[in-house]
Design an enzyme around this catalytic site. Structure first.
Site, mmCIF file in Angstrom:
data_model
loop_
_atom_site.group_PDB
_atom_site.id
_atom_site.type_symbol
_atom_site.label_atom_id
_atom_site.label_comp_id
_atom_site.label_asym_id
_atom_site.label_seq_id
_atom_site.Cartn_x
_atom_site.Cartn_y
_atom_site.Cartn_z
ATOM 1 N N LYS A 83 1.209 -1.193 0.116
ATOM 2 C CA LYS A 83 0.263 -0.313 -0.214
ATOM 3 C C LYS A 83 0.672 1.142 0.136
ATOM 4 O O LYS A 83 1.805 1.720 1.006
ATOM 5 C CB LYS A 83 -1.236 -0.168 1.456
ATOM 6 C CG LYS A 83 -2.265 -0.898 1.037
ATOM 7 C CD LYS A 83 -2.583 -0.342 2.481
ATOM 8 C CE LYS A 83 -4.702 -0.375 2.450
ATOM 9 N NZ LYS A 83 -5.235 -0.223 4.046
HETATM 10 C C1 E4P Z 1 -8.588 -0.147 3.527
HETATM 11 O O1 E4P Z 1 -7.958 0.132 3.134
HETATM 12 C C2 E4P Z 1 -9.029 0.829 5.114
HETATM 13 O O2 E4P Z 1 -7.387 0.056 6.419
HETATM 14 C C3 E4P Z 1 -9.669 1.500 5.778
HETATM 15 O O3 E4P Z 1 -10.878 0.891 4.787
HETATM 16 C C4 E4P Z 1 -10.139 2.401 6.629
HETATM 17 O O4 E4P Z 1 -11.497 2.108 6.988
HETATM 18 P P1 E4P Z 1 -11.822 3.424 8.377
HETATM 19 O O5 E4P Z 1 -12.016 4.797 8.075
HETATM 20 O O6 E4P Z 1 -12.628 2.282 8.666
HETATM 21 O O7 E4P Z 1 -11.011 3.371 9.331
#
Ligand code: E4P
Length: 220
Positions: A83
């Site tokens: 990522k």
């Molecule tokens: C995606 O890869 C993220 O980790 C995630 O969906 C973030 O979600 P949140 O807004 O609930 O922290």
């Protein structure tokens, strides 16, 4: 649409994996920090548990250091996806990782314009954060629909991963929009399987079955 868990908690991952519907896992620095353990040990356990795509996030802000970190993360296992954030450094690093044959997930995406940039660097996955767009009084699902439409028209091969999903209708609407993947926390995954009529129906079936057995026992 493939279903991913958004967690670094191995017990949650094992439970959903047991259902036979888990295609991958997304982690982020906040989720890994929650575990309070050595990140490498946490990632290794997840990579071994689920054969699908596992996203591991870089934390270095500058291109060169992020690139070195990305190479290390990619080497952890063949199912690792690196990522990188939607920043100029993240894009530059992502482009170099892609050139090395490494699959990247461009994260922290909040607009169709950003999603076009992710596709142009050859990302394997783009992650629009629907719930967080809703949090600022905007429309996350509208952004997702636009991204899916653009990718279809432009024939981009990048997978659209609907992220930051907060409730089951987010998953249903993401599937209708044409997202390739939806990632969600454990509690949302658990809600997908629940329906009161399923519970009532099963209770009734089992009660009737027991009644029949009692009746047959009485006749014997
Ligand atoms: C995606 O890869 C993220 O980790 C995630 O969906 C973030 O979600 P949140 O807004 O609930 O922290």
């Amino acid at each position: 649409m493939r279903l991913f868990l958004d967690t670094a908690d191995i017990d949650e991952i094992r439970e959903i994996n047991r259902w036979g519907v888990l295609s991958g896992v997304t982690t982020n620095p906040t989720l890994v920090a929650k575990e309070g353990e050595d990140p490498e040990a946490v990632w290794k356990e997840i990579l071994a548990e689920v054969p699908g795509d596992i996203s591991l996030e870089t934390t270095e802000p500058e291109t060169d250091a992020m690139y070195e970190e990305g190479l290390r993360l990619a080497q952890m296992a063949p199912n690792a996806v690196v990522k990188v954030p939607m920043t100029p450094d993240g894009l530059a690093c992502g482009k170099r990782l892609v050139a090395e044959g490494i699959r990247i997930n461009v994260t922290l995406v909040f607009s169709p314009a950003q999603a076009i940039l992710a596709a142009e660097v050859g990302a394997y996955i783009v992650s629009p954060f629907l719930g967080r767009i809703d949090d600022v009084a905007s429309d996350g699902m509208h952004a997702l629909r636009q991204i899916c439409d653009i990718y279809r028209v432009q024939k981009y091969e990048t997978n659209v991963l609907a992220a930051s999903l907060r409730h089951p209708m987010h998953i249903v609407e993401s599937a209708l929009a044409g997202a390739d993947i939806a990632t969600m926390p454990f509690d949302v995954f658990a809600k997908l399987v629940k329906h009161p009529l399923t519970d009532i129906g099963l209770e009734r079936f089992l009660a009737d079955w027991e009644k029949l057995n009692d009746q047959l026992k009485g006749e014997a």
